[in-house]
Enzyme design. Structure first.
Site, mmCIF file in Angstrom:
data_model
loop_
_atom_site.group_PDB
_atom_site.id
_atom_site.type_symbol
_atom_site.label_atom_id
_atom_site.label_comp_id
_atom_site.label_asym_id
_atom_site.label_seq_id
_atom_site.Cartn_x
_atom_site.Cartn_y
_atom_site.Cartn_z
ATOM 1 N N TYR A 325 -8.054 -27.361 12.705
ATOM 2 C CA TYR A 325 -6.956 -26.575 11.982
ATOM 3 C C TYR A 325 -5.729 -27.001 11.447
ATOM 4 O O TYR A 325 -5.158 -27.731 12.475
ATOM 5 C CB TYR A 325 -6.531 -25.423 12.881
ATOM 6 C CG TYR A 325 -5.634 -24.293 12.341
ATOM 7 C CD1 TYR A 325 -6.181 -23.217 11.741
ATOM 8 C CD2 TYR A 325 -4.047 -24.391 12.507
ATOM 9 C CE1 TYR A 325 -5.393 -22.413 10.977
ATOM 10 C CE2 TYR A 325 -3.401 -23.667 11.809
ATOM 11 C CZ TYR A 325 -3.985 -22.484 10.823
ATOM 12 O OH TYR A 325 -3.207 -21.784 10.368
ATOM 13 N N TYR A 326 -5.337 -26.770 10.437
ATOM 14 C CA TYR A 326 -4.274 -27.685 9.702
ATOM 15 C C TYR A 326 -3.401 -26.439 8.853
ATOM 16 O O TYR A 326 -2.149 -26.555 8.964
ATOM 17 C CB TYR A 326 -4.509 -28.460 8.647
ATOM 18 C CG TYR A 326 -5.298 -29.763 9.165
ATOM 19 C CD1 TYR A 326 -4.390 -30.611 9.751
ATOM 20 C CD2 TYR A 326 -6.699 -29.855 9.254
ATOM 21 C CE1 TYR A 326 -4.836 -31.736 10.404
ATOM 22 C CE2 TYR A 326 -7.171 -31.087 9.805
ATOM 23 C CZ TYR A 326 -6.558 -32.095 10.337
ATOM 24 O OH TYR A 326 -6.932 -33.151 11.028
ATOM 25 N N VAL A 386 -9.707 -29.956 18.197
ATOM 26 C CA VAL A 386 -9.715 -31.263 18.198
ATOM 27 C C VAL A 386 -8.783 -31.922 16.918
ATOM 28 O O VAL A 386 -8.959 -33.211 16.966
ATOM 29 C CB VAL A 386 -11.054 -31.835 18.462
ATOM 30 C CG1 VAL A 386 -11.629 -31.458 19.659
ATOM 31 C CG2 VAL A 386 -11.751 -30.957 17.220
ATOM 32 N N GLU A 387 -8.478 -31.214 16.020
ATOM 33 C CA GLU A 387 -7.614 -31.777 14.799
ATOM 34 C C GLU A 387 -6.636 -30.869 14.679
ATOM 35 O O GLU A 387 -6.730 -29.603 14.562
ATOM 36 C CB GLU A 387 -8.332 -31.950 13.641
ATOM 37 C CG GLU A 387 -9.544 -33.454 13.666
ATOM 38 C CD GLU A 387 -9.951 -33.800 12.567
ATOM 39 O OE1 GLU A 387 -9.265 -33.573 11.471
ATOM 40 O OE2 GLU A 387 -11.095 -34.000 12.605
ATOM 41 N N ASN A 388 -5.366 -31.151 14.372
ATOM 42 C CA ASN A 388 -4.036 -30.529 13.920
ATOM 43 C C ASN A 388 -2.864 -31.401 13.733
ATOM 44 O O ASN A 388 -2.663 -32.449 14.586
ATOM 45 C CB ASN A 388 -3.748 -29.399 15.097
ATOM 46 C CG ASN A 388 -2.596 -28.412 14.823
ATOM 47 O OD1 ASN A 388 -1.580 -28.654 15.534
ATOM 48 N ND2 ASN A 388 -2.660 -27.829 13.412
#
Length: 493
Positions: A325-326, A386-388
């Site tokens: 999530y960005y 797991v991504e931000n």
């Protein structure tokens, strides 16, 4: 005192194709990422050309493989983790990481992807990496396939469109899960499995120019089906080889709002979100959602799937859902005259109520909470962010400091919203790994200047520099967040 739950997994995430380097060392074969050329978009229009930034032809591949150049093919050098892994893991451990999400380069284990015997030197490399992580009590969270099928899979087999690739992948999974059974308990099958629709070459090894234009979308979904079967078999094999392992799927959590309250815009948002959730629906519930099968029928597509495929998918769903999530954005039934933006290389309508990064990605921490609520309600399984992170052009001051307060503000606001999702909304969240805790090569544009990390690497867009690592201001900030289990930033919540 407000804190995150006991045992919460704090850490960071990288990918071998953007990070590792050593593209011709240790017996590694070329991957699709090793033929991805550096681009430098000069305008938002160029940046929004997702297809143009990621499409690769046979001619492009031939040109790339005729040279060992690492300037215009920057993923070949990454940040040279291959030779710096001890130093880098020590730096990550210095922040108190509980978990380190990384990927195994498939072509380092099977250089072409179709061999019977693995490359022992490649296996030993990851043995050493995992041992180094465990030395610091840092659990590896390993992605089996992260944007880099072996190049031969693309050029000789037409990528995941070819059913044979399922067997190649399953063999690879069996080898790595047996080899690392005592070292890795957390696994992800395919990174952003939905991205094959946006990045067919990078994710699926699909060379678009080989197919008829009017048939290519069906080709992508056929390749996707093969990945679904392979993912289910990977869950099966991993549980057989490591009984206490947890295996998750990973999707791009694109979050959309209706641009207005017009019913047409609301319907457009619902349809767009279904186009995101269909991939996780299939991997979590173990079967195709009816709305996706309806899409196939209405388009006249004939996705080849056997009864055995469907039984395998149903029998081996994933244990948890992880996602990136960005940013968020808007959708409308009619885009005419509306300002466009980009987020995770997806073109959408700009939300006038929230700010944007230098790359046009809109900053929306509440959108992360909304995403967590939606996923928790939909799946009732553990979640893992797991991504931000925030990509920005960091400046090294004359005294060597890097004051990235903008990154601290971004991450702090998102972590606070995660806590509210857990504390107020009852979300079962396993952990949080920020993207690229050590700067690495960005994906679609292959730039180094778009930096995410707590650790600065002295390399420019053309691979020039000392490769020296330096701590940014955010390094000690994140260290305190982890040490206090979030309490340091939850004082006023």
């Amino acid at each position: 005192m407000n804190q995150f739950p006991e045992g919460f997994l704090w850490g960071g995430a990288t990918a071998a194709n953007q990070f590792e380097g050593g593209w011709k060392e240790g017996g590694k074969g070329p991957s699709v990422s090793d033929v991805a050329k550096f681009t430098d978009p000069k305008s938002m229009k160029e940046l929004l050309d997702v297809h143009g930034l990621t499409d690769i032809t046979d001619e492009d591949i031939k040109e790339a493989m005729a040279t060992d150049d690492e300037v215009y093919y920057p993923k070949r050098h990454g940040i040279d983790f291959y030779h710096h892994y001890k130093e880098d893991i020590k730096l990550l451990a210095g922040m108190g990481f509980k978990v380190y999400r990384m990927s195994i380069a498939w072509s380092r284990i099977f250089p072409r992807g179709d061999e019977l015997e693995p490359n022992e030197e490649g296996l030993k490399f990851y043995d050493a990496v995992f041992d180094e992580c465990l030395k610091y009590n840092m659990q590896p969270l390993v992605t089996m396939s992260h944007y880099e099928p072996p190049l031969a899979i693309a050029t000789e087999y037409n990528g995941w469109y070819n059913r044979k690739v399922i067997d190649f992948f399953v063999h690879y999974v069996d080898v790595i899960t047996k080899r690392y059974a005592s070292k890795v308990k957390y696994w992800l099958t395919f990174n952003e499995v939905d991205s094959i629709i946006r990045h067919p070459f990078m994710t699926g090894g699909l060379i678009e120019s080989r197919f008829k234009k009017e048939e290519f979308e069906e080709v992508e979904y056929q390749a996707m089906h093969h990945q679904f079967v392979a993912s289910a078999l990977a869950v099966k094999i991993t549980h057989e080889n490591i009984p206490d392992a947890k295996v998750g799927c990973m999707l791009t959590k694109l979050t959309y709002y209706p641009y207005s309250c017009k019913p047409e815009d609301v319907l457009e948002e619902r349809e767009r979100m279904r186009s995101i959730y269909c991939y996780s629906d299939t991997q979590v519930f173990g079967e195709y959602p009816k709305y996706l099968l309806t899409k196939y029928r209405n388009k006249g597509w004939h996705i080849k799937m056997t009864d055995e495929d469907l039984k395998i998918m149903k029998a081996y769903p994933v244990d948890f859902i992880s996602f990136s999530y960005y940013s968020s954005s808007c959708v409308a039934h009619n885009n005419n005259g509306l300002e466009m933006t980009t987020g995770n290389t997806v073109t959408a309508i700009k939300n006038p109520y929230i700010p944007s990064s230098d790359w046009g990605w809109q900053i929306d921490p509440i959108g992360l909470r909304i995403s967590l609520i939606d996923l928790a309600d939909r799946y009732r399984k553990p979640l893992f962010v797991v991504e931000n992170g925030l990509g920005a052009k960091d400046v090294v001051e004359a005294d060597g400091t890097i004051n990235d307060d903008y990154r601290i503000d971004y991450l702090q606001s998102h972590i606070i919203q995660m806590w509210h999702a857990i504390h107020d909304d009852g979300v079962d969240l396993m952990g949080y790994t920020t993207w690229a805790p050590i700067d690495l090569i960005s994906n679609s544009t292959n730039q180094m200047s778009k930096r995410y990390g707590f650790i600065y690497v002295d390399v420019d867009d053309y691979g020039h520099g000392t490769y020296k690592r330096s701590k940014k201001k955010s390094y000690n900030w994140y260290k305190e967040v982890i040490e206090t289990n979030g309490a340091s930033i939850l004082k006023d919540e």
